[in-house]
Design an enzyme around this catalytic site. Structure first.
Site, PDB file in Angstrom:
ATOM      1  N   CYS A 190       0.685  -1.243   0.103  1.00  0.00           N
ATOM      2  CA  CYS A 190       0.202   0.228   0.013  1.00  0.00           C
ATOM      3  C   CYS A 190       0.930   1.137   0.025  1.00  0.00           C
ATOM      4  O   CYS A 190       0.416   2.331  -0.296  1.00  0.00           O
ATOM      5  CB  CYS A 190      -0.995  -0.006   1.267  1.00  0.00           C
ATOM      6  SG  CYS A 190      -1.809  -1.541   1.238  1.00  0.00           S
ATOM      7  N   HIS A 204      -3.395   6.693   2.318  1.00  0.00           N
ATOM      8  CA  HIS A 204      -3.894   5.378   2.117  1.00  0.00           C
ATOM      9  C   HIS A 204      -5.268   5.236   2.690  1.00  0.00           C
ATOM     10  O   HIS A 204      -5.433   5.281   3.852  1.00  0.00           O
ATOM     11  CB  HIS A 204      -2.863   4.321   2.386  1.00  0.00           C
ATOM     12  CG  HIS A 204      -3.310   2.983   2.193  1.00  0.00           C
ATOM     13  ND1 HIS A 204      -4.020   2.629   1.020  1.00  0.00           N
ATOM     14  CD2 HIS A 204      -3.314   1.848   3.077  1.00  0.00           C
ATOM     15  CE1 HIS A 204      -4.301   1.330   1.315  1.00  0.00           C
ATOM     16  NE2 HIS A 204      -3.835   0.768   2.293  1.00  0.00           N
ATOM     17  N   ASN A 231     -10.580  -0.490   0.318  1.00  0.00           N
ATOM     18  CA  ASN A 231      -8.772  -0.299   0.518  1.00  0.00           C
ATOM     19  C   ASN A 231      -8.165  -1.107  -0.987  1.00  0.00           C
ATOM     20  O   ASN A 231      -8.495  -2.165  -1.157  1.00  0.00           O
ATOM     21  CB  ASN A 231      -8.190  -1.170   1.571  1.00  0.00           C
ATOM     22  CG  ASN A 231      -6.649  -1.327   1.489  1.00  0.00           C
ATOM     23  OD1 ASN A 231      -5.982  -1.055   0.546  1.00  0.00           O
ATOM     24  ND2 ASN A 231      -6.398  -1.756   2.752  1.00  0.00           N
TER      25      ASN A 231
END
Ligand code: COA
Length: 333
Positions: free
Chosen positions: A115, A260, A290
Site C-alpha cells: 500500500c 492510504h 482499500n
C-alpha cells in the site's frame, strides 16, 4: 518552508472495474452486515474485476494521465508501476502497460511496496527526474486485490477492492518537495500472501526450511488485523510528521492530506495525533474500499477532479502497508 528540486504533477488518470460490490452483497456470502462494516471501516462499496487483468486498468489509467498532461505516450521517459498483484512474475506490469500504450524504449519497472507503492514510486520518479536523464515519468498504481482475497474470511474480504490510478510527473525547480520512506521487515508476517513454492526435480524432499511466516492458506492474503491497525495508527502520523519536518512546515500548514484508504478509524486516529483537521483528509474509501497502492492516487484523482485540490496547494501523500512499509511525500500541486 524549504524550496528544492521537486516535481510538477502534470496529469492524472484513473480506471476502475464496473462491477460494484456493496456491504449487502458481502452479507450474502459471509456472516456480516452493513452496520458492522460501516462503523468499523467506513467502507460502503468496492469495485471488483470481472476478469479483466490488472494491467488492463493500469493501462487505461496511464493513458488518461498522459492525455491529461497534454502528452503522448512517446513523451514518457520512465514507467514505474506500483503493484502487489501483478498478472505475471515476468513480464512486469510496467512492460505490459507500456505495450498497451503502444510505445517502446523507455525503462519500465515494477515496485512492490504494497500500500506504500505509490509514495515510493513518486519518490523514485522524482530522483530520476532530478538527474535530468528524463523529462516525464509515469507512475501507475494498479491493483486487483480480489485475486488474493479470501472471500470466506469476513475480517479481510470486506476491506479490499480493485482499482488503478496514475500520474505524470515532470521536474520542477524551486518548489516544495520532501519525502520520507521507511520499512520494518520485522512486521512481515502481519500481512502476507504467498507466491509459488520452491519445487524442483533436484530437491531433497526430506529437507524443510522454516520460514517463520504465517501458515499459508493457498495464495490468499493473511492479515493480523489488530497488529496492522496498531502499526498503521503510528506509521501514518510518523511518516507525515517526518516528511513535513524535512520540508520545514508543520502538518497543519498542509492544504490536503491524501492517506492510504485502509480504514476511516485509522485515518481519524492519525489526524488527531497530527492535530490536523479531518476536513483536510481527502477520502473516497466509502466508495472504493482499500485498493492498496492505487488508493492514494485514486483519492487524489477525485480531489483534483472535484476542485477540492487546487494548483498551488500543499499536499501530502501518505501510505502504509505490507512489508511493513510506510512513507509520505509532501509537494506543491
Ligand atoms: N462482520 C461482522 N463481524 C466481524 C467482521 C465482519 N466483517 N469481521 C470481524 N468480525 C467480528 C470478529 O469475529 C470479532 O467477533 P468476536 O468478538 O465474536 O470474536 C469482532 O468482530 C471484533 O473483531 P476485531 O478483529 O476485534 O474487530 P476490529 O474492530 O479490530 O476490526 C478490522 C477488524 C480488520 C476492521 C481492523 O482490525 C482493521 O481495520 N485492521 C487494519 C486492517 C488494514 O488496514 N489492513 C490493510 C492495511 S494496508
Amino acid at each position: 518552508m524549504i524550496k528544492t528540486t521537486g516535481v510538477r504533477i502534470c496529469g492524472t488518470g484513473r480506471a476502475v472495474p464496473e462491477l460494484v460490490a456493496s456491504n449487502d452483497d458481502y452479507a450474502k456470502i459471509v456472516d456480516t452486515n452493513d452496520e458492522w462494516i460501516t462503523q468499523r471501516t467506513g467502507i460502503k462499496t468496492r469495485r471488483i474485476s470481472n476478469g479483466e487483468p490488472n494491467y488492463y486498468f493500469g493501462a487505461k489509467a496511464a493513458a488518461e494521465a498522459v492525455a491529461d498532461a497534454g502528452l503522448t505516450a512517446a513523451d514518457i521517459g520512465l514507467i514505474i508501476c506500483a503493484t502487489c498483484t501483478p498478472d505475471y512474475y515476468t513480464p512486469s506490469e510496467a512492460c505490459l502497460i507500456q505495450r498497451e500504450l503502444g510505445v517502446t524504449g523507455c525503462p519500465a519497472i515494477d515496485i512492490n511496496c504494497a500500500c506504500s507503492g505509490f509514495v515510493y514510486g513518486v519518490d523514485m520518479a522524482r530522483r530520476y527526474l532530478a538527474c535530468g536523464d528524463i523529462k516525464y515519468a509515469l507512475v501507475v498504481a494498479t491493483e486487483e486485490l480480489s485475486k488474493f482475497t479470501d472471500y470466506s474470511d469476513r475480517s479481510t474480504c470486506i476491506l479490499f477492492g480493485d482499482a488503478a490510478a496514475a500520474v505524470v510527473l515532470e521536474k520542477r525547480d524551486d518548489t516544495l518537495f520532501s519525502s520520507f520512506t521507511a520499512a520494518d521487515g520485522s512486521g512481515a508476517p502481519y500481512l502476507a500472501a504467498r507466491a509459488l513454492h520452491t519445487i524442483n526435480p533436484f530437491r531433497d524432499e526430506s529437507f524443510t526450511y522454516e520460514m517463520d511466516m504465517p501458515e499459508p492458506h493457498g495464495h490468499f492474503l493473511l492479515q493480523d488485523g489488530k497488529e496492522v491497525y496498531k502499526f498503521a495508527t503510528n506509521a501514518l502520523p510518523t511518516a507525515v510528521a517526518n516528511a513535513c519536518e524535512k520540508a520545514c512546515i508543520s502538518p497543519d500548514e498542509l492544504d490536503a492530506v491524501i492517506p492510504h484508504q485502509a480504514n476511516v478509524r485509522i485515518i481519524e486516529t492519525a489526524a488527531k495525533k497530527l492535530h490536523v483537521s479531518m476536513d483536510k483528509m481527502v477520502l473516497n474509501i466509502a466508495e472504493y474500499g482499500n485498493t492498496s497502492s492505487a488508493s492514494i492516487p485514486n483519492a487524489f484523482y477525485d480531489g483534483v477532479r472535484s476542485g477540492r485540490i487546487k494548483r498551488g496547494d500543499k499536499v501530502c501523500f501518505v501510505g502504509f502497508g505490507g512489508g511493513l512499509t510506510y512513507g509520505a511525500v509532501v509537494l506543491e500541486y
